[in-house]
Design a protein around this motif. Structure first.
Motif, PDB file in Angstrom:
ATOM      1  N   GLN A  88       0.223  -1.547   0.359  1.00 48.22           N
ATOM      2  CA  GLN A  88       0.021  -0.151  -0.436  1.00 48.22           C
ATOM      3  C   GLN A  88       0.684   1.443   0.287  1.00 48.22           C
ATOM      4  O   GLN A  88       0.561   2.369   0.263  1.00 48.22           O
ATOM      5  CB  GLN A  88      -0.839  -0.022   0.688  1.00 48.22           C
ATOM      6  CG  GLN A  88      -1.482  -1.009   1.488  1.00 48.22           C
ATOM      7  CD  GLN A  88      -2.396  -1.201  -0.052  1.00 48.22           C
ATOM      8  OE1 GLN A  88      -3.301  -0.401  -0.032  1.00 48.22           O
ATOM      9  NE2 GLN A  88      -2.537  -2.341  -0.468  1.00 48.22           N
ATOM     10  N   TYR A  89       2.095   0.981  -0.704  1.00 47.78           N
ATOM     11  CA  TYR A  89       2.832   2.420  -0.884  1.00 47.78           C
ATOM     12  C   TYR A  89       3.110   2.837  -2.592  1.00 47.78           C
ATOM     13  O   TYR A  89       2.840   1.655  -3.100  1.00 47.78           O
ATOM     14  CB  TYR A  89       4.626   2.618  -0.051  1.00 47.78           C
ATOM     15  CG  TYR A  89       4.081   2.360   1.450  1.00 47.78           C
ATOM     16  CD1 TYR A  89       3.899   3.173   2.199  1.00 47.78           C
ATOM     17  CD2 TYR A  89       4.259   1.393   2.070  1.00 47.78           C
ATOM     18  CE1 TYR A  89       3.591   3.172   3.013  1.00 47.78           C
ATOM     19  CE2 TYR A  89       4.344   0.886   3.500  1.00 47.78           C
ATOM     20  CZ  TYR A  89       3.983   2.255   4.109  1.00 47.78           C
ATOM     21  OH  TYR A  89       3.586   2.532   5.394  1.00 47.78           O
ATOM     22  N   LEU A  90       2.959   4.337  -2.758  1.00 45.89           N
ATOM     23  CA  LEU A  90       3.692   3.530  -4.099  1.00 45.89           C
ATOM     24  C   LEU A  90       4.796   3.288  -4.762  1.00 45.89           C
ATOM     25  O   LEU A  90       5.626   2.519  -4.043  1.00 45.89           O
ATOM     26  CB  LEU A  90       4.524   5.414  -5.098  1.00 45.89           C
ATOM     27  CG  LEU A  90       4.665   5.826  -5.471  1.00 45.89           C
ATOM     28  CD1 LEU A  90       4.411   5.452  -6.523  1.00 45.89           C
ATOM     29  CD2 LEU A  90       5.506   7.647  -5.868  1.00 45.89           C
ATOM     30  N   HIS A  91       3.995   2.281  -5.863  1.00 49.47           N
ATOM     31  CA  HIS A  91       4.902   1.385  -6.714  1.00 49.47           C
ATOM     32  C   HIS A  91       6.456   1.685  -7.160  1.00 49.47           C
ATOM     33  O   HIS A  91       6.736   3.158  -8.141  1.00 49.47           O
ATOM     34  CB  HIS A  91       4.204  -0.212  -7.592  1.00 49.47           C
ATOM     35  CG  HIS A  91       5.007  -0.922  -8.191  1.00 49.47           C
ATOM     36  ND1 HIS A  91       5.795  -0.211  -8.670  1.00 49.47           N
ATOM     37  CD2 HIS A  91       4.320  -1.920  -7.827  1.00 49.47           C
ATOM     38  CE1 HIS A  91       5.849  -2.149  -8.686  1.00 49.47           C
ATOM     39  NE2 HIS A  91       4.869  -3.368  -8.434  1.00 49.47           N
ATOM     40  N   SER A  92       7.427   1.249  -7.271  1.00 48.49           N
ATOM     41  CA  SER A  92       8.769   1.289  -7.318  1.00 48.49           C
ATOM     42  C   SER A  92       8.174   2.096  -9.689  1.00 48.49           C
ATOM     43  O   SER A  92       9.104   2.747 -10.373  1.00 48.49           O
ATOM     44  CB  SER A  92       9.252   0.742  -7.650  1.00 48.49           C
ATOM     45  OG  SER A  92       9.567  -0.526  -7.592  1.00 48.49           O
ATOM     46  N   GLY A  93       7.337   0.772  -9.867  1.00 50.34           N
ATOM     47  CA  GLY A  93       7.688   0.771 -11.058  1.00 50.34           C
ATOM     48  C   GLY A  93       6.634   2.312 -11.749  1.00 50.34           C
ATOM     49  O   GLY A  93       6.694   2.497 -12.826  1.00 50.34           O
ATOM     50  N   ALA A  94       6.059   2.602 -11.046  1.00 58.46           N
ATOM     51  CA  ALA A  94       4.452   3.416 -11.248  1.00 58.46           C
ATOM     52  C   ALA A  94       5.890   4.533 -11.328  1.00 58.46           C
ATOM     53  O   ALA A  94       5.372   5.974 -11.859  1.00 58.46           O
ATOM     54  CB  ALA A  94       3.840   3.865  -9.898  1.00 58.46           C
ATOM     55  N   SER A  95       6.364   4.610 -10.171  1.00 55.80           N
ATOM     56  CA  SER A  95       7.181   5.578 -10.266  1.00 55.80           C
ATOM     57  C   SER A  95       8.846   5.929 -11.302  1.00 55.80           C
ATOM     58  O   SER A  95       9.092   7.724 -11.456  1.00 55.80           O
ATOM     59  CB  SER A  95       8.698   5.794  -8.484  1.00 55.80           C
ATOM     60  OG  SER A  95       7.854   5.732  -7.884  1.00 55.80           O
ATOM     61  N   ILE A  96       9.297   5.053 -11.438  1.00 56.39           N
ATOM     62  CA  ILE A  96      10.159   4.725 -13.347  1.00 56.39           C
ATOM     63  C   ILE A  96       9.316   5.446 -14.261  1.00 56.39           C
ATOM     64  O   ILE A  96       9.835   6.313 -15.254  1.00 56.39           O
ATOM     65  CB  ILE A  96      10.470   3.318 -12.889  1.00 56.39           C
ATOM     66  CG1 ILE A  96      12.010   4.206 -13.554  1.00 56.39           C
ATOM     67  CG2 ILE A  96      10.169   2.659 -13.819  1.00 56.39           C
ATOM     68  CD1 ILE A  96      13.358   2.313 -13.703  1.00 56.39           C
ATOM     69  N   THR A  97       7.830   5.221 -14.377  1.00 56.69           N
ATOM     70  CA  THR A  97       7.382   5.053 -15.294  1.00 56.69           C
ATOM     71  C   THR A  97       6.487   6.724 -15.352  1.00 56.69           C
ATOM     72  O   THR A  97       7.203   7.222 -16.514  1.00 56.69           O
ATOM     73  CB  THR A  97       5.534   4.339 -15.348  1.00 56.69           C
ATOM     74  OG1 THR A  97       5.652   2.778 -15.527  1.00 56.69           O
ATOM     75  CG2 THR A  97       4.686   5.127 -16.726  1.00 56.69           C
TER      76      THR A  97
END
Length: 223
Positions: A88-97
């Protein structure tokens, strides 16, 4: 004979001068691959470059908040459930996108051709929970004839202060051929009409992609 020699020499000089002028104009246009645009023109370039196809449609719509005089582009994103990991935290994949997309928009603000990614690197320093607001500052660090280096800082916004929670770098290939260099140089050397031309071209491209996707959806599926 004298007139023939004179005509030949004059033709050679005219050819050399014309070649020199063409080379000088080409280098003048080539040097405009990245320029310092006025903030309002840079913002127009960023908004024009935000059409979304394919994978980009799965990420949140993050409109730019501001383009500074130094070329830093600021964005704000609300962390929703679609961006979370199993903790339930910001996904690293979303961050790198987001890093990929927003630094590419920073290139647009610098008047650069978007290009294709060569490498992406992201460091995360703290978790970002659901419902948080993250402000992202993206900028171009350095550009060359074929490569551009960009970076972005992710700040978790609190009621009174902000904290750096992630930092990323993005290298892109931005090389263009002869025709592309001349065309892009003209767009940047004349940013007012050039931006209007760019808006028209990208709008036409977005419509073509959308029509292609609709045609694929309407096509009968194999059994």
């Amino acid at each position: 004979i004298f007139f023939r020699v004179y005509f030949f020499l004059a033709s050679m000089w005219a050819f050399v001068i014309a070649l020199f002028v063409c080379f000088a104009v080409y280098r003048w246009l080539q040097s405009a691959g990245v320029v310092r645009l006025r903030p309002e023109v840079a913002m127009a370039r960023v908004r024009t470059s935000m059409f979304r196809v394919g994978w980009d449609k799965t990420s949140p719509d993050v409109p730019p908040m501001e383009v500074s005089e130094s070329g830093v582009v600021r964005f704000s994103v609300k962390i929703t459930e679609s961006l979370l990991d199993c903790y339930q935290y910001l996904h690293s994949g979303a961050s790198i996108t987001l890093l990929d997309q927003l630094t590419t928009l920073a290139l647009a603000a610098a008047g650069s051709y978007g290009g294709v990614s060569v490498s992406l690197s992201l460091s995360q320093f703290a978790p970002v929970p659901l419902g948080s607001t993250v402000e992202i500052e993206a900028k171009v660090v350095k550009t060359g004839r074929t490569l551009a280096v960009t970076e972005a800082n992710f700040y978790l916004m609190g009621p009174k202060s902000s904290a750096l929670v992630a930092h990323g770098t993005h290298m892109k290939f931005v090389g263009l051929g002869l025709v592309g260099t001349i065309g892009w140089g003209l767009i940047n050397r004349f940013p007012g009409p050039g931006t209007k031309v760019l808006v028209g071209l990208l709008g036409w491209l977005a419509k073509r992609v959308e029509a292609k996707e609709k045609a694929q959806e309407a096509a009968p599926q194999p059994a």
